[in-house]
Design a protein around this motif. Structure first.
Motif, PDB file in Angstrom:
ATOM      1  N   ASN A  15       0.806  -1.220   0.000  1.00 13.31           N
ATOM      2  CA  ASN A  15       0.000   0.000   0.000  1.00 13.31           C
ATOM      3  C   ASN A  15       0.836   1.265   0.000  1.00 13.31           C
ATOM      4  O   ASN A  15       0.361   2.318  -0.413  1.00 13.31           O
ATOM      5  CB  ASN A  15      -0.923   0.024   1.219  1.00 13.31           C
ATOM      6  CG  ASN A  15      -1.925  -1.105   1.198  1.00 13.31           C
ATOM      7  OD1 ASN A  15      -2.249  -1.653   0.150  1.00 13.31           O
ATOM      8  ND2 ASN A  15      -2.419  -1.466   2.365  1.00 13.31           N
ATOM      9  N   SER A  34      -1.020  -4.686   3.003  1.00 12.20           N
ATOM     10  CA  SER A  34      -2.303  -5.160   3.511  1.00 12.20           C
ATOM     11  C   SER A  34      -2.139  -6.325   4.488  1.00 12.20           C
ATOM     12  O   SER A  34      -3.071  -6.660   5.210  1.00 12.20           O
ATOM     13  CB  SER A  34      -3.203  -5.584   2.347  1.00 12.20           C
ATOM     14  OG  SER A  34      -2.589  -6.622   1.608  1.00 12.20           O
ATOM     15  N   THR A 114      -1.310   1.885   5.662  1.00 14.30           N
ATOM     16  CA  THR A 114      -1.729   2.767   4.578  1.00 14.30           C
ATOM     17  C   THR A 114      -0.710   3.831   4.211  1.00 14.30           C
ATOM     18  O   THR A 114      -0.757   4.370   3.113  1.00 14.30           O
ATOM     19  CB  THR A 114      -3.058   3.454   4.924  1.00 14.30           C
ATOM     20  OG1 THR A 114      -2.903   4.166   6.159  1.00 14.30           O
ATOM     21  CG2 THR A 114      -4.178   2.429   5.056  1.00 14.30           C
ATOM     22  N   ASP A 115       0.227   4.170   5.119  1.00 19.65           N
ATOM     23  CA  ASP A 115       1.208   5.199   4.788  1.00 19.65           C
ATOM     24  C   ASP A 115       2.443   5.052   5.662  1.00 19.65           C
ATOM     25  O   ASP A 115       2.360   4.586   6.801  1.00 19.65           O
ATOM     26  CB  ASP A 115       0.607   6.592   4.975  1.00 19.65           C
ATOM     27  CG  ASP A 115       1.331   7.663   4.172  1.00 19.65           C
ATOM     28  OD1 ASP A 115       2.254   7.329   3.393  1.00 19.65           O
ATOM     29  OD2 ASP A 115       0.986   8.845   4.327  1.00 19.65           O
ATOM     30  N   SER A 127      -2.268   3.138   9.820  1.00 19.50           N
ATOM     31  CA  SER A 127      -2.961   1.934   9.398  1.00 19.50           C
ATOM     32  C   SER A 127      -4.465   2.147   9.374  1.00 19.50           C
ATOM     33  O   SER A 127      -4.979   3.112   9.943  1.00 19.50           O
ATOM     34  CB  SER A 127      -2.614   0.811  10.379  1.00 19.50           C
ATOM     35  OG  SER A 127      -3.426  -0.310  10.194  1.00 19.50           O
ATOM     36  N   ARG A 128      -5.131   1.207   8.745  1.00 20.55           N
ATOM     37  CA  ARG A 128      -6.599   1.220   8.734  1.00 20.55           C
ATOM     38  C   ARG A 128      -7.172   0.954  10.123  1.00 20.55           C
ATOM     39  O   ARG A 128      -8.360   1.118  10.335  1.00 20.55           O
ATOM     40  CB  ARG A 128      -7.118   0.187   7.747  1.00 20.55           C
ATOM     41  CG  ARG A 128      -6.892   0.592   6.319  1.00 20.55           C
ATOM     42  CD  ARG A 128      -7.683  -0.244   5.351  1.00 20.55           C
ATOM     43  NE  ARG A 128      -7.482   0.292   4.033  1.00 20.55           N
ATOM     44  CZ  ARG A 128      -7.041  -0.403   3.006  1.00 20.55           C
ATOM     45  NH1 ARG A 128      -6.768  -1.679   3.143  1.00 20.55           N
ATOM     46  NH2 ARG A 128      -6.876   0.162   1.845  1.00 20.55           N
TER      47      ARG A 128
END
Length: 136
Positions: A15, A34, A114-115, A127-128
């Motif tokens: 990601n 992920s 996510t980053d 993160s998510r």
């Protein structure tokens, strides 16, 4: 099983990527994916590659491999064996905290990363799972 569950559980992705690449002797990338893992990739020496977050204590360490196609392109691979079932692990390798009722706060993200960003000498990940972590 729902198709969405099958697709989301069988396809893993990168990601986010941060690092330094180029003609220098020290080219590297840090990836977040992920699978909730942060991987450090050293392009000059695969033996210096590692997973910094997301591996269970009883899980075998991944192996990294570099395949050079010519002087301008290469492929880096990370082979991650699956974690064995707790019943298959020698009890001396199982951390004591897994046998205790109170558990420590997990260090790894519980959902996809996510980053990633570098700030001074630290790596910051989000993160998510709605957390931001600082790795020193």
């Amino acid at each position: 099983a729902r198709l969405g569950d099958i697709v989301s559980s069988s396809f893993r992705s990168v990601n986010c990527i941060v690092g330094s690449t180029g003609a220098s002797d020290y080219s590297f990338l840090v990836t977040g994916g992920s699978d909730c893992r942060i991987r450090f990739w050293d392009f000059s020496m695969p033996s210096r590659c590692y997973v910094t977050s997301g591996i269970e204590p009883v899980q075998p360490r991944p192996s990294f491999e570099r395949i050079d196609f010519d002087h301008k392109s290469r492929l880096m691979l990370c082979r991650q064996p699956p974690a064995p079932a707790l019943s298959e692990v020698d009890s001396s390798r199982v951390p004591k905290k897994l046998f205790q009722g109170t558990r420590a706060i997990p260090q790894a993200h519980s959902q996809g990363i996510t980053d990633l960003r570098f700030l001074r000498n630290n790596l910051i990940s989000c993160s998510r799972d709605c957390t931001v972590k600082i790795w020193r």
